[in-house]
Motif scaffolding. Structure first.
Motif, short mmCIF file in Angstrom:
data_model
loop_
_atom_site.label_atom_id
_atom_site.label_comp_id
_atom_site.label_asym_id
_atom_site.label_seq_id
_atom_site.Cartn_x
_atom_site.Cartn_y
_atom_site.Cartn_z
N GLN A 1 0.92 -1.15 -0.08
CA GLN A 1 0.02 0.02 0.05
C GLN A 1 0.90 1.02 0.11
O GLN A 1 1.81 1.32 0.76
CB GLN A 1 -0.89 0.13 1.15
N GLY A 2 0.34 2.23 -0.66
CA GLY A 2 1.12 3.46 -0.72
C GLY A 2 0.09 4.63 -0.40
O GLY A 2 -0.99 4.48 -0.66
N LEU A 3 0.80 5.67 0.14
CA LEU A 3 0.04 6.95 0.35
C LEU A 3 0.81 8.08 0.17
O LEU A 3 2.27 8.03 0.31
CB LEU A 3 -0.31 6.97 2.11
N SER A 4 0.25 9.06 -0.29
CA SER A 4 0.82 10.18 -0.84
C SER A 4 -0.15 11.39 -0.97
O SER A 4 -1.38 11.31 -0.91
CB SER A 4 1.70 10.28 -2.12
N PHE A 5 0.34 12.70 -0.49
CA PHE A 5 -0.33 13.84 -0.77
C PHE A 5 0.71 15.04 -1.03
O PHE A 5 1.78 14.87 -0.63
CB PHE A 5 -1.22 14.03 0.41
N THR A 6 0.03 16.00 -1.58
CA THR A 6 0.85 17.48 -1.68
C THR A 6 -0.05 18.44 -0.85
O THR A 6 -1.05 18.38 -0.65
CB THR A 6 0.94 17.76 -3.04
N ALA A 7 0.73 19.50 -0.58
CA ALA A 7 0.23 20.73 -0.02
C ALA A 7 0.97 21.93 -0.35
O ALA A 7 2.32 21.91 -0.46
CB ALA A 7 0.05 20.63 1.63
N ASP A 8 0.52 23.18 -0.67
CA ASP A 8 0.66 24.26 -0.94
C ASP A 8 1.26 25.12 0.44
O ASP A 8 0.36 25.03 1.15
CB ASP A 8 0.02 24.87 -1.97
N ALA A 9 1.89 26.07 0.16
CA ALA A 9 2.10 26.77 1.32
C ALA A 9 0.99 28.08 1.25
O ALA A 9 0.45 28.38 0.38
CB ALA A 9 3.64 27.59 1.34
N VAL A 10 1.05 28.65 2.47
CA VAL A 10 -0.20 29.81 2.66
C VAL A 10 0.93 30.87 3.25
O VAL A 10 1.69 30.60 4.34
CB VAL A 10 -1.19 29.53 3.79
N GLU A 11 0.82 31.95 2.56
CA GLU A 11 1.55 33.25 2.84
C GLU A 11 0.88 33.81 4.14
O GLU A 11 -0.11 34.01 4.09
CB GLU A 11 1.66 34.16 1.74
N MET A 12 1.61 34.21 5.02
CA MET A 12 1.29 34.91 6.31
C MET A 12 2.04 36.05 6.61
O MET A 12 3.43 36.12 6.47
CB MET A 12 0.72 33.83 7.34
#
Length: 101
Positions: A87-98
């Motif tokens: 089994q494999g799991l993956s995800f991506t996320a982008d940054a949030v400017e603050m």
């Protein structure tokens, strides 16, 4: 993996901070000892080993950068991949400017 990408074709940007915090907001480590120049379209990756659980359930990164007036803001992304058995799991996320105060 955390990537910071210079999206400008003509000018460098300068990354001045790359700090990793745990789920409670405590600084785990700083990845820079001083400013780092990213040439046009250059990417820098920070790899965190799958066994490193020092950040708890949801670690955070704070990056600071400076750029010339005609420069583009960097693109900062997170890519997580893991495999266990078949089994494999993956995800991506982008940054949030603050704005930090």
């Amino acid at each position: 993996m955390v990537s910071i990408r210079n999206t400008c074709e003509k000018t460098p940007i300068y990354v001045t901070k790359a700090n990793h915090y745990d789920s409670q907001g405590t600084l785990i480590r700083s990845y820079l000892e001083g400013p780092v120049s990213l040439k046009s379209l250059e990417t820098v990756d920070i790899m965190i080993h799958v066994d490193d659980t020092s950040d708890g359930t949801s670690g955070n990164f704070i990056f600071e950068w400076s750029l010339p007036k005609d420069g583009n803001k960097p693109l900062i992304q997170v890519v997580m991949t893991s495999t266990l058995g078949q089994q494999g799991l993956s995800f991506t996320a982008d940054a949030v400017e603050m704005n930090l105060h």
